[in-house]
Design a protein around this motif. Structure first.
Motif, PDB file in Angstrom:
ATOM      1  N   LEU A   1       1.534 -18.954  -2.408  1.00  0.00           N
ATOM      2  CA  LEU A   1       0.123 -18.629  -2.182  1.00  0.00           C
ATOM      3  C   LEU A   1      -0.757 -19.593  -2.958  1.00  0.00           C
ATOM      4  O   LEU A   1      -0.482 -19.895  -4.116  1.00  0.00           O
ATOM      5  CB  LEU A   1      -0.170 -17.203  -2.662  1.00  0.00           C
ATOM      6  CG  LEU A   1       0.713 -16.100  -2.074  1.00  0.00           C
ATOM      7  CD1 LEU A   1       0.340 -14.747  -2.662  1.00  0.00           C
ATOM      8  CD2 LEU A   1       0.582 -16.062  -0.557  1.00  0.00           C
TER       9      LEU A   1
ATOM     10  N   ARG B   1      -2.219 -12.082  -8.369  1.00  0.00           N
ATOM     11  CA  ARG B   1      -2.235 -11.232  -9.564  1.00  0.00           C
ATOM     12  C   ARG B   1      -3.633 -11.001 -10.130  1.00  0.00           C
ATOM     13  O   ARG B   1      -3.789 -10.670 -11.298  1.00  0.00           O
ATOM     14  CB  ARG B   1      -1.298 -11.764 -10.661  1.00  0.00           C
ATOM     15  CG  ARG B   1       0.134 -11.919 -10.190  1.00  0.00           C
ATOM     16  CD  ARG B   1       1.056 -12.507 -11.245  1.00  0.00           C
ATOM     17  NE  ARG B   1       1.264 -11.597 -12.361  1.00  0.00           N
ATOM     18  CZ  ARG B   1       2.134 -10.597 -12.373  1.00  0.00           C
ATOM     19  NH1 ARG B   1       2.893 -10.377 -11.314  1.00  0.00           N
ATOM     20  NH2 ARG B   1       2.262  -9.818 -13.419  1.00  0.00           N
TER      21      ARG B   1
ATOM     22  N   LYS C   1       0.841  -1.209   0.000  1.00  0.00           N
ATOM     23  CA  LYS C   1       0.000   0.000   0.000  1.00  0.00           C
ATOM     24  C   LYS C   1       0.875   1.257   0.000  1.00  0.00           C
ATOM     25  O   LYS C   1       0.585   2.232  -0.686  1.00  0.00           O
ATOM     26  CB  LYS C   1      -0.940  -0.014   1.217  1.00  0.00           C
ATOM     27  CG  LYS C   1      -2.049  -1.056   1.075  1.00  0.00           C
ATOM     28  CD  LYS C   1      -2.911  -1.202   2.328  1.00  0.00           C
ATOM     29  CE  LYS C   1      -3.906  -2.371   2.122  1.00  0.00           C
ATOM     30  NZ  LYS C   1      -4.863  -2.556   3.209  1.00  0.00           N
TER      31      LYS C   1
HETATM   32  N1  LIG Z   1      -8.093  -3.043   6.420  1.00  0.00           N
HETATM   33  C1  LIG Z   1      -8.136  -4.028   5.530  1.00  0.00           C
HETATM   34  N2  LIG Z   1      -7.641  -5.223   5.825  1.00  0.00           N
HETATM   35  C2  LIG Z   1      -7.695  -6.205   4.890  1.00  0.00           C
HETATM   36  C3  LIG Z   1      -8.226  -5.967   3.608  1.00  0.00           C
HETATM   37  C4  LIG Z   1      -8.760  -4.688   3.336  1.00  0.00           C
HETATM   38  O1  LIG Z   1      -9.288  -4.403   2.226  1.00  0.00           O
HETATM   39  N3  LIG Z   1      -8.679  -3.737   4.319  1.00  0.00           N
HETATM   40  N4  LIG Z   1      -8.149  -6.936   2.627  1.00  0.00           N
HETATM   41  C5  LIG Z   1      -7.298  -8.092   2.840  1.00  0.00           C
HETATM   42  C6  LIG Z   1      -5.828  -7.904   2.571  1.00  0.00           C
HETATM   43  N5  LIG Z   1      -5.450  -6.915   1.546  1.00  0.00           N
HETATM   44  C7  LIG Z   1      -5.540  -5.603   1.835  1.00  0.00           C
HETATM   45  O2  LIG Z   1      -5.402  -5.148   2.912  1.00  0.00           O
HETATM   46  C8  LIG Z   1      -4.758  -7.319   0.363  1.00  0.00           C
HETATM   47  C9  LIG Z   1      -4.723  -8.621  -0.044  1.00  0.00           C
HETATM   48  C10 LIG Z   1      -3.951  -8.993  -1.172  1.00  0.00           C
HETATM   49  C11 LIG Z   1      -3.242  -8.046  -1.864  1.00  0.00           C
HETATM   50  C12 LIG Z   1      -2.349  -8.385  -3.003  1.00  0.00           C
HETATM   51  O3  LIG Z   1      -1.976  -7.508  -3.767  1.00  0.00           O
HETATM   52  N6  LIG Z   1      -1.957  -9.634  -3.122  1.00  0.00           N
HETATM   53  C13 LIG Z   1      -1.007 -10.045  -4.156  1.00  0.00           C
HETATM   54  C14 LIG Z   1      -0.061 -11.069  -3.572  1.00  0.00           C
HETATM   55  C15 LIG Z   1       0.810 -10.469  -2.504  1.00  0.00           C
HETATM   56  C16 LIG Z   1       1.626 -11.520  -1.783  1.00  0.00           C
HETATM   57  O4  LIG Z   1       2.673 -11.893  -2.289  1.00  0.00           O
HETATM   58  O5  LIG Z   1       1.230 -11.934  -0.693  1.00  0.00           O
HETATM   59  C17 LIG Z   1      -1.783 -10.631  -5.323  1.00  0.00           C
HETATM   60  O6  LIG Z   1      -2.911 -11.107  -5.130  1.00  0.00           O
HETATM   61  O7  LIG Z   1      -1.236 -10.625  -6.426  1.00  0.00           O
HETATM   62  C18 LIG Z   1      -3.309  -6.732  -1.465  1.00  0.00           C
HETATM   63  C19 LIG Z   1      -4.068  -6.369  -0.364  1.00  0.00           C
HETATM   64  C20 LIG Z   1      -7.405  -8.525   4.289  1.00  0.00           C
HETATM   65  N7  LIG Z   1      -7.186  -7.427   5.180  1.00  0.00           N
END
Ligand SMILES: Nc1nc2c(c(=O)[nH]1)N[C@@H](CN(C=O)c1ccc(C(=O)N[C@@H](CCC(=O)O)C(=O)O)cc1)CN2
Length: 294
Positions: free
Chosen positions: A250, A270, A53
Motif C-alpha cells: 500500500l 495503520r 469489519k
Molecule cells: N461503505 C463504505 N465504503 C468505503 C468506506 C466507508 O467508510 N464506507 N471507506 C473506504 C474503505 N474502508 C472502509 O470501508 C476502509 C479503508 C481502510 C481500512 C484499513 O483499516 N486499512 C488498513 C490497511 C488494510 C489493508 O491491508 O489493505 C490500514 O490503513 O492500516 C479500513 C476500512 C472506502 N469504502
C-alpha cells in the motif's frame, strides 16, 4: 524534527476497549447491537475492509452478517439485497461497501438504504443532518473516515478550533463530509476543500495547519508543501505491486519525507484506516444505545 505518529491502530484499540464496556451494558438490557455488510464483486481492497469489519465486530461483541453478491450482480440484484436488509428484523444497521463495481449507480443505491439503518452515515438524510448540524435527539451517524480523522486529532490533542485545514480530495466518503464536520460548531476550523482542478495546490497546502490527503495519488504531498509543525493525515491509498518482490503493498498520498517537517503525521497503513473501522463500530453502538432510549 520527526513528526509525532498519529497511531491509528493503538487509538482504534483504545476505542474498541471503551466500546466493549458499552456493548456489555447494552447486552445486560437485552439489546444486542448488530451490523450487516453488503459487498458486491471481488475488489481486493473491499474484501480486506469487509473482512476487517467482521473481525472487529466479533472482537467487541457486535453480531454481524455478511451478504456478498458476485461481480455479475445486476443493479436489480443489489436493489433486492438492500430491500431485504431494510425489511429484516434481525438487521438493525448495515453498510454498502464502496466502491460498487462499474455500472452501478452508487448514489442511487445509497439513497435506498433505510436512513435509520444507515451505519455509515452516507444516506442523503444523514448527510443532510450533517449539513444542518443537527445534534441531540436526532443525532445521526457520521461518515466513518471523517469521524475517525477528527477523533484521532482529538486524542492526540491536536488543536482544531480556528485552525486552517486543507482537504485534498472531494470524494463522498472523506473530503465532502469532512469539510462539513470540521466547520461544525465546536470544531470551528476554516476549511479549504481542494480537488483536481485546484490552481496552485502546493500553495494551498502550504498555508494549512492541518492537511488531509484523500486522493489516491501516491506521494502527491511533498515535504516542501508542508508548513513546519502542521498535522498531516494520509488517507488515500494505492495498491501497487512491487516490481522486485512481486508482492502487493500500500502506498499513501503523502511522501515519506513529510515526516521531517510535519508536527504530527498519520501513517498509511495503520493511521486513518483502523480509525474508519473503529468509528463504524461506534456508530453501531450509538444506534443501539439510542434504541434503548426511544
Ligand atoms: N461503505 C463504505 N465504503 C468505503 C468506506 C466507508 O467508510 N464506507 N471507506 C473506504 C474503505 N474502508 C472502509 O470501508 C476502509 C479503508 C481502510 C481500512 C484499513 O483499516 N486499512 C488498513 C490497511 C488494510 C489493508 O491491508 O489493505 C490500514 O490503513 O492500516 C479500513 C476500512 C472506502 N469504502
Amino acid at each position: 524534527m520527526t513528526a509525532i505518529t498519529l497511531d491509528g491502530v493503538k487509538t482504534a484499540s483504545d476505542i474498541k476497549a471503551e466500546l466493549r464496556d458499552r456493548i456489555a451494558a447494552l447486552r445486560s438490557h437485552g439489546v444486542v447491537p448488530g451490523l450487516a455488510t453488503l459487498l458486491v464483486g471481488n475488489d481486493p481492497g473491499s474484501e480486506t475492509y469487509v473482512a476487517g469489519k467482521h473481525r472487529d465486530c466479533a472482537e467487541v461483541g457486535i453480531e454481524s452478517l455478511r451478504i456478498d453478491l458476485p461481480g455479475s450482480a445486476t443493479s436489480a440484484d443489489v436493489r433486492a439485497a438492500i430491500n431485504d436488509l431494510n425489511h429484516s428484523r434481525e438487521v438493525t444497521g448495515y453498510i454498502i461497501q464502496l466502491p460498487l463495481p462499474v455500472g452501478h449507480n452508487e448514489n442511487a443505491m445509497l439513497e435506498l438504504i433505510d436512513p435509520s439503518k444507515d451505519a455509515d452515515g452516507l444516506h442523503p438524510t444523514n448527510l443532510g443532518r450533517l449539513v444542518l448540524g443537527i445534534e441531540g435527539e436526532l443525532r445521526s451517524p457520521l461518515p466513518c473516515t471523517p469521524a475517525g480523522i477528527v477523533e484521532l486529532l482529538r486524542r492526540y490533542d491536536v488543536p482544531i478550533v480556528g485552525q486552517k485545514v486543507v482537504v485534498v480530495g472531494r470524494g463522498l466518503t472523506v473530503g465532502r463530509p469532512l469539510g462539513l464536520l470540521f466547520t461544525r460548531k465546536g470544531l470551528d476550523a476554516t476549511v479549504t476543500l481542494t480537488h483536481s482542478r485546484t490552481v496552485d495546490l502546493a500553495g494551498e497546502v502550504r498555508r494549512a495547519d492541518i492537511v488531509v490527503a484523500a486522493v489516491g495519488v501516491p506521494h502527491l504531498i511533498q515535504a516542501d508543501w508542508i508548513k513546519p509543525g502542521a498535522a498531516v493525515l494520509d488517507v488515500g491509498v494505492t495498491r501497487v505491486t512491487d516490481p522486485v518482490t512481486g508482492k502487493g503493498r500500500l502506498t499513501g498520498d503523502v511522501h515519506p519525507d513529510v515526516a521531517s517537517v510535519a508536527g504530527h503525521l498519520s501513517p498509511n497503513p495503520r493511521g486513518v484506516g483502523p480509525m474508519t473501522r473503529a468509528m463504524l463500530l461506534s456508530n453501531v453502538v450509538k444506534a443501539a444505545e439510542q434504541s434503548l432510549l426511544a
